[in-house]
Design an enzyme around this catalytic site. Sequence first.
Site, PDB file in Angstrom:
ATOM      1  CE  LYS A  37       6.790  62.028 -41.553  1.00 50.18           C
ATOM      2  NZ  LYS A  37       7.961  62.632 -41.208  1.00 50.18           N
ATOM      3  CE1 TYR A  47     -26.587  72.201 -44.044  1.00 45.33           C
ATOM      4  CE2 TYR A  47     -24.333  71.123 -45.001  1.00 45.33           C
ATOM      5  CZ  TYR A  47     -25.645  71.090 -44.194  1.00 45.33           C
ATOM      6  OH  TYR A  47     -25.892  70.071 -43.185  1.00 45.33           O
TER       7      TYR A  47
HETATM    8  C1  PLP Z   1       8.709  62.466 -42.465  1.00 46.36           C
HETATM    9  C2  PLP Z   1      10.099  62.692 -42.253  1.00 46.36           C
HETATM   10  C3  PLP Z   1      11.056  62.171 -43.523  1.00 46.36           C
HETATM   11  C4  PLP Z   1      10.316  62.055 -44.569  1.00 46.36           C
HETATM   12  O1  PLP Z   1      10.139  63.670 -45.567  1.00 46.36           O
HETATM   13  P1  PLP Z   1       9.663  63.228 -46.880  1.00 46.36           P
HETATM   14  O2  PLP Z   1       9.565  64.835 -47.127  1.00 46.36           O
HETATM   15  O3  PLP Z   1       8.464  63.001 -46.970  1.00 46.36           O
HETATM   16  O4  PLP Z   1      10.640  62.519 -47.605  1.00 46.36           O
HETATM   17  C5  PLP Z   1      12.430  62.332 -43.260  1.00 46.36           C
HETATM   18  N1  PLP Z   1      13.129  62.679 -41.775  1.00 46.36           N
HETATM   19  C6  PLP Z   1      12.170  62.740 -40.903  1.00 46.36           C
HETATM   20  C7  PLP Z   1      12.939  63.030 -39.755  1.00 46.36           C
HETATM   21  C8  PLP Z   1      10.999  62.958 -41.061  1.00 46.36           C
HETATM   22  O5  PLP Z   1      10.085  63.275 -39.811  1.00 46.36           O
END
Ligand code: PLP
Length: 422
Positions: free
Chosen positions: A51, A278
Amino acid sequence: MIGGGTSPNHPVAAPDQRATRAEIDLDALQRNVELLRGELAPGTELMAVVKANAYGHGARMVAETALAAGASWLGVATVGEGMQLRAGGIAAPVLVLSPISPAEAELALQARLDLTVATPELLAALTDASRCATGTVGVHIKVDTGMHRYGADPELAAALARQVAATPGLRLAGLMTHFASVDDPDERFTDQQAELFRRCLGALADEGIVPERRHLANSAATLRGTSHHADLVRIGIALYGLRPSPTIPLPAGVRPVMTVRSTVGRVHALGPGSIVGYGGAYRTRSAEQAVLVPIGYADGYRRGLSNRGWMMVAGQRAEVAGRVSMDQTVVRLPIESPVNIGDDVVVFGGAPGSRAPSADQLAELLGTISYEVVSGISPRVPRHYMRGGQALGDDPSASTPAESGAERDHDAPAALVTRESS
Ligand SMILES: *Cc1c(COP(=O)(O)O)cnc(C)c1O
């Protein structure tokens, strides 16, 4: 690079030669997947969570590399992210982990995405949409076992699962939950969550309903032993070589995948008492060199690093001087340090043993977590994919119909440069 075929959805590689880039070490990624698979209970599958453009690393290249290294599922947050993987030619199972709106059901089905479901409304929309779909829709019912973010209470979850099992166009592809505080050394809450999940599974099993896969574990839960591995683990941050929390170490050999690099844009000798940037937030005490690096908060180099961060400039530690601005940052070196325009800068990451800050160290300075540091590197920063220490010569997966209008930076030799929009 004037040309047609550009579209707002596919920003083209800009014609500049800006040195700032994120190197993505595909060898490290491949090795990380292999090492993490080695930690799994026998028979457990690995979902590579890609993601948010693979936590900023580039979803398609990460997905392809992870699948080739033994991952068998991909996890995304949105229907759009899933569609982008499909447009990139990826056929593996993809689960949308976050809730989608019922209005997106049809698009999701067309892209053959599995969906996470925790409400009757979404299930109804999927049931409707499945009537005109070919094949069955993979539904993963999410049980809220205590995190209280997304998920259905165990009774409702069981009811939804029954309904999926009884609907011809749908498949009960999974029953899942998510842990709230698996990095807490006190494991009682996690155990409680797992117990609620087991009870929900048990209630369904009593009626002869068995989901195709049970899954609970993110990186942290995966790395705390095999007790929650079940059929599938959903691993994000550990793939990228970053630990899920300071209390959970990574397996030996897992290493960071992203290194953000740039080069020195200007060197300027300053006398004592000179201000920088700045608000004059930094003032020299003695003669110093102000070194300009073309990266700023619009690239994801956060303004909170003003007067706090540091980079490695020509192999030397250089502190951020004054405020980080939108597109550039000044770092400082002693007046006698050798430094020239064009010298290498490692902003963070780097090979093992590098003295550059890690994503974790920047996160600590910022009061956040490495997840936010890497996923915050903006689309303006091109990703250069590295294999065997070399930038890839061409993009093996570049030309898809959806992207044929996108132009690449032909002047960057032997580098695979992408600016994915996600
Ligand atoms: C993002 C996510 C993961 C992965 O989590 P990590 O801590 O990056 O391994 C697993 N399960 C769900 C439902 C997520 O949204």
